[in-house]
Each structure stands twice: as C-alpha cells, then as structure tokens.
Design an enzyme around this catalytic site. Structure first.
Site, PDB file in Angstrom:
ATOM      1  N   ASP A 247       0.829  -1.209   0.000  1.00 35.62           N
ATOM      2  CA  ASP A 247       0.000   0.000   0.000  1.00 35.62           C
ATOM      3  C   ASP A 247       0.865   1.262   0.000  1.00 35.62           C
ATOM      4  O   ASP A 247       1.970   1.262   0.536  1.00 35.62           O
ATOM      5  CB  ASP A 247      -0.899  -0.037   1.247  1.00 35.62           C
ATOM      6  CG  ASP A 247      -2.102   0.870   1.091  1.00 35.62           C
ATOM      7  OD1 ASP A 247      -2.354   1.354  -0.042  1.00 35.62           O
ATOM      8  OD2 ASP A 247      -2.779   1.111   2.089  1.00 35.62           O
TER       9      ASP A 247
ATOM     10  N   ASN B  23     -10.486  -3.254  -6.406  1.00 33.05           N
ATOM     11  CA  ASN B  23      -9.726  -2.265  -7.182  1.00 33.05           C
ATOM     12  C   ASN B  23     -10.377  -1.903  -8.523  1.00 33.05           C
ATOM     13  O   ASN B  23     -10.034  -0.887  -9.136  1.00 33.05           O
ATOM     14  CB  ASN B  23      -8.284  -2.747  -7.436  1.00 33.05           C
ATOM     15  CG  ASN B  23      -7.386  -2.644  -6.218  1.00 33.05           C
ATOM     16  OD1 ASN B  23      -6.438  -3.402  -6.062  1.00 33.05           O
ATOM     17  ND2 ASN B  23      -7.666  -1.711  -5.321  1.00 33.05           N
TER      18      ASN B  23
HETATM   19  C1  FPP Z   1      -1.718  -0.034  -3.571  1.00 31.90           C
HETATM   20  O1  FPP Z   1      -1.290   1.320  -3.522  1.00 31.90           O
HETATM   21  C2  FPP Z   1      -1.092  -0.746  -4.710  1.00 31.90           C
HETATM   22  C3  FPP Z   1      -1.764  -1.344  -5.748  1.00 31.90           C
HETATM   23  C4  FPP Z   1      -3.235  -1.351  -5.842  1.00 31.90           C
HETATM   24  C5  FPP Z   1      -1.057  -1.987  -6.884  1.00 31.90           C
HETATM   25  C6  FPP Z   1       0.208  -2.714  -6.551  1.00 31.90           C
HETATM   26  C7  FPP Z   1       0.776  -3.317  -7.758  1.00 31.90           C
HETATM   27  C8  FPP Z   1       2.093  -3.358  -8.076  1.00 31.90           C
HETATM   28  C9  FPP Z   1       3.168  -2.789  -7.215  1.00 31.90           C
HETATM   29  C10 FPP Z   1       2.515  -4.025  -9.344  1.00 31.90           C
HETATM   30  C11 FPP Z   1       2.883  -5.478  -9.153  1.00 31.90           C
HETATM   31  C12 FPP Z   1       3.161  -6.109 -10.470  1.00 31.90           C
HETATM   32  C13 FPP Z   1       3.227  -7.449 -10.712  1.00 31.90           C
HETATM   33  C14 FPP Z   1       3.342  -7.970 -12.084  1.00 31.90           C
HETATM   34  C15 FPP Z   1       3.178  -8.442  -9.648  1.00 31.90           C
HETATM   35  P1  FPP Z   1      -2.398   2.487  -3.570  1.00 31.90           P
HETATM   36  O2  FPP Z   1      -2.579   2.884  -4.993  1.00 31.90           O
HETATM   37  O3  FPP Z   1      -3.635   2.016  -2.882  1.00 31.90           O
HETATM   38  O4  FPP Z   1      -1.694   3.626  -2.772  1.00 31.90           O
HETATM   39  P2  FPP Z   1      -2.457   4.765  -1.930  1.00 31.90           P
HETATM   40  O5  FPP Z   1      -3.071   4.073  -0.751  1.00 31.90           O
HETATM   41  O6  FPP Z   1      -1.330   5.665  -1.542  1.00 31.90           O
HETATM   42  O7  FPP Z   1      -3.460   5.411  -2.826  1.00 31.90           O
END
Ligand code: FPP
Length: 251
Positions: free
Chosen positions: A29, A77
């Site tokens: 996160d 998501n």
């Molecule tokens: C949460 O941060 C993160 C995600 C929803 C996506 C995570 C995915 C990756 C790091 C890519 C992985 C790739 C592979 C192929 C395995 P957020 O967007 O919720 O952050 P925030 O809480 O600050 O808004």
C-alpha cells in the site's frame, strides 16, 4: 533494473536463520501517496512499486525465505478510475513479458491466484505462459494475488464443496479444515507466518482471510515504493521478537 548493493546481501547477523518466516504475505500500500507527494501522477507509484517488489523477492531469496505472496489487485480495485485500472492491468502484462528472462535466471516460480478468468484475455495468456515457463524453478515461490478477494475465495470453496455433497461424492462430516484448504486458490502453499502491510493502515482488506488466521501482522508507515531491504530487516526483527502461541499457552 540492477539492484544497488545495500550491504544487506547476506542475512543480517541479528536475525536467526532458523526462525525465519517460511511464507510472507504483503499488502503493497501507498504507491499513490508516494507519487502524489512528489507531484507525479499516481501510476508512477505503481511503476516504482514493481522495482520494490523485485528487490523484495531477491532479498527473500538471498536470505533463505522460500515464499512470498503479494496483493497486486483486489476485487475492489475495479472501482478505481478506469485509467488507473487499465494502467495496472497493462503494467502486469508488460512486467510479465519483460521480466520473464530474469525470473528464469533467478529461479523464480511465479503463480497467480484469484478470479483470473475475469482479467483481460491478453493478460490471462501472459499469466498462463509465465506460470508454465517458470513451473520448474526452485529458487523462490512467488504468488501474485490478482482480481483476488478473500470472501469470494471462501464462497467459491463453499460452492465447490456443496456441489460434491449434493452429488453424493462427499458427506458433510468429511468437511474439515484440511479439505476446505484444498479448495482455496492457495491449496499448494503453507499459510503465511507474517503479513506485512505498508503505509500505516491497520486492515487486512479482504486479503487471504482464511490463510492469515495465525499470521503475525506487521504494519509500517513506510510507503510501498520506499520499502527496501532495511525496512524488511526491521519487519523480520519484529517478527522474531513475537511469541507465537497459536492459541495455546507457553510451556
Ligand atoms: C496499492 O497502492 C497498490 C496497488 C493497488 C497496486 C500494486 C501493484 C504493483 C506494485 C505491481 C505489481 C506487479 C506485478 C506484475 C506483480 P495504492 O494505490 O492504494 O496507494 P495509496 O493508498 O497511496 O493510494
């Protein structure tokens, strides 16, 4: 990406190699916040998050931790703006294509869990190909939860079991924890010993609801893109300080 030497290539001496978690789950996160804090679009955080994940995988392998499961895309998501959803799904596809040779060289076995049939067909094809090509790799088991929801997984397991009971192939008193586990996406994996969640939120967010029953939970304020080997070292130190009793009392 070539990893910068951090001085933490070997297991740090203050960690006990005999008490390392064998399976780690991670909620990555804080990507969006990391990008916004720097004036970048949110998706830049996801891109940086991929580098963090690669480095964590390498670190697990270097330090002798055999399994990592990462929450890449939850069933919830889909509710994000469509540009961000599209970016993420395209990113997964690109990462799988571009990283396959490195995964082979580093002996990573990749598997995806979740409701994969609802993902775009081109991504499903890339997933199937990566899973097949890495199937004999022995370095580290890397599981990616994608279009994954813990409640949905439990309901799917219940339906499959109910179907077998209805068809007379199973009797209700044969339904126990071991049988239930066989119907989960993670049937082949041990339950996580440690759940790491970055960016401070104290929630499980529908991740591995059954499997996390006895996991130690470690939450850090560090945002996912900044979660480096030093931060992981701190998580493992905290894990090794916990007194895991599994509901029993200490003898
Ligand atoms: C949460 O941060 C993160 C995600 C929803 C996506 C995570 C995915 C990756 C790091 C890519 C992985 C790739 C592979 C192929 C395995 P957020 O967007 O919720 O952050 P925030 O809480 O600050 O808004």
């Amino acid at each position: 990406m070539i990893a910068k030497p951090t001085g933490l290539q070997k297991l740090p001496s203050d960690l006990d190699e005999n008490r390392l978690p064998q399976q780690i789950a991670v909620i990555m996160d804080g990507n969006g916040r990391w990008a916004q804090q720097r004036g970048f679009p949110r998706v830049m955080g996801h891109r940086k998050g991929v580098d963090t994940l690669k480095e964590l995988l390498r670190c697990c392998r270097d330090w002798g931790i055999p399994g990592l499961t990462a929450y890449a895309f939850s069933t919830e998501n889909w509710g994000r703006p469509s540009e961000e959803v599209d970016f993420l799904l395209t990113l997964f596809e690109r990462v799988l294509r571009q990283q396959l040779s490195e995964m082979m060289a580093e002996e990573v076995r990749i598997r995806f869990v979740g409701n994969l049939e609802a993902l775009p067909e081109s991504l499903q094809a890339e997933i199937a190909s990566a899973m097949e090509q890495t199937a004999n790799n022995q370095g580290i088991e890397f599981t990616v939860a994608s279009n994954y929801g813990g409640r949905q997984e439990i309901i799917a397991a219940c339906r499959a079991i109910a179907q077998q009971v209805q068809e007379g192939r199973l009797s209700p008193d044969q339904v126990d924890e071991a049988l239930f586990k066989q119907h989960l996406y993670t049937a082949h994996l041990p339950d996580p010993d440690l759940l790491i969640r970055t960016s401070g939120e104290m929630r499980i967010s529908n991740f591995l609801l059954w499997q996390l029953a006895y996991a130690e939970i470690y939450v850090t304020d560090t945002l996912w893109p900044d979660f480096d080997r030093h931060a992981f070292h701190q998580a493992l130190l905290a894990f090794q300080q916990r007194d895991r009793r599994f509901g029993k009392i200490r003898k």
